[in-house]
Scaffold this active site. Structure first.
Site, PDB file in Angstrom:
ATOM      1  N   ARG A 108       0.831  -1.191   0.000  1.00 64.61           N
ATOM      2  CA  ARG A 108       0.000   0.000   0.000  1.00 64.61           C
ATOM      3  C   ARG A 108       0.871   1.247   0.000  1.00 64.61           C
ATOM      4  NH1 ARG A 108      -4.470   0.991   4.658  1.00 64.61           N
ATOM      5  NH2 ARG A 108      -2.590   1.108   5.945  1.00 64.61           N
ATOM      6  N   THR A 112      -0.989   7.561  -1.076  1.00 62.38           N
ATOM      7  CA  THR A 112      -2.275   7.447  -1.772  1.00 62.38           C
ATOM      8  C   THR A 112      -3.160   6.339  -1.202  1.00 62.38           C
ATOM      9  OG1 THR A 112      -1.449   5.850  -3.398  1.00 62.38           O
ATOM     10  CG2 THR A 112      -1.131   8.192  -3.883  1.00 62.38           C
ATOM     11  N   ASP A 204      -0.860  -3.208  12.724  1.00 64.49           N
ATOM     12  CA  ASP A 204      -0.445  -3.757  11.440  1.00 64.49           C
ATOM     13  C   ASP A 204      -0.202  -5.251  11.601  1.00 64.49           C
ATOM     14  OD1 ASP A 204       1.628  -4.661   9.380  1.00 64.49           O
ATOM     15  OD2 ASP A 204       1.157  -2.652   8.643  1.00 64.49           O
ATOM     16  N   ASP A 207       3.370  -6.505  10.668  1.00 59.64           N
ATOM     17  CA  ASP A 207       4.389  -6.117  11.659  1.00 59.64           C
ATOM     18  C   ASP A 207       4.284  -6.956  12.917  1.00 59.64           C
ATOM     19  OD1 ASP A 207       5.554  -4.232  10.046  1.00 59.64           O
ATOM     20  OD2 ASP A 207       4.472  -2.535  10.907  1.00 59.64           O
TER      21      ASP A 207
END
Length: 213
Positions: A108, A112, A204, A207
């Protein structure tokens, strides 16, 4: 979001919800998170494969002959959106070790929030197989939409999407782009924050699974 949206299945089994709560906890270790993700993946896969077609076969048990049920058609394809999807993939392969595997490399863009493809590898005959695309989080849904679009371009027709958590915004976008694809998830959370993270979420997933930041 009131009620469960059309085309979305929330797996509210007590074991799923318990494991999800432990995974959300910031104090849960990398090892614990990884193991729980693997375990919960198998439970989600049960629901995603509930309607697989069966065929009759004749077998002999140690006691007698009988007619029994086996899966019909070609083997499943599990399509993992890299990298976090691999955490779910391992648990799904525990349940269906003969499944074929596809990998979809997407990241990602932090500005944006749009997906950028960097890798794709899948079996050739996707049109003849049930394809289950997996990624722990359905946040903006941009990556999931791109991954499923790619699978359709390669011929996939029977597709399901499995995730750990979903946001209402992601579900809305996903359903607009792929209304024919069922979403199976453990929970629908409240909203996305300004950085595109699910709230309350669990951070996340990649992560936390790999111990990176």
């Amino acid at each position: 979001m009131l009620g469960t949206p059309e085309g979305v299945k929330v797996v509210d089994h007590p074991l799923v919800q318990h494991k999800l709560t432990v995974m959300r906890d910031v104090e849960t270790s990398t090892r614990g998170f990884r193991q729980l993700l693997r375990e919960i993946a198998g439970l989600l896969t049960y629901e995603a494969t509930r309607d697989l077609e069966l065929t009759d076969v004749h077998i002999r048990t140690p006691v007698a002959e009988m007619n029994a049920k086996k899966l019909a058609g070609k083997k499943l394809v599990f399509a993992s959106i890299l990298r976090a999807g691999n955490g779910l993939l391992e648990g799904m392969l525990d349940l269906v070790p003969s499944a074929r595997v596809a990998h979809i490399g997407l990241y990602r863009d932090p500005e944006t929030l749009q997906p950028v493809e960097y890798y794709f590898k899948a079996p050739d005959d996707l049109s003849e197989r049930v394809v289950i695309v997996v990624d722990p989080m359905l946040a903006t849904a941009n990556s999931a939409v791109a991954a499923i679009t790619k699978m359709k371009e390669r011929g996939a027709k029977d597709i399901r999407f499995v995730c750990l958590l979903a946001a209402p915004e992601g579900i809305k976008h996903f359903r607009e782009m792929h209304p024919d694809v069922q979403v199976v998830t453990a929970a629908i959370d409240d909203h996305l924050n300004d950085h595109g993270y699910i709230v309350p979420g669990l951070g996340d997933a990649g992560d936390r699974m790999y111990g990176t930041k």
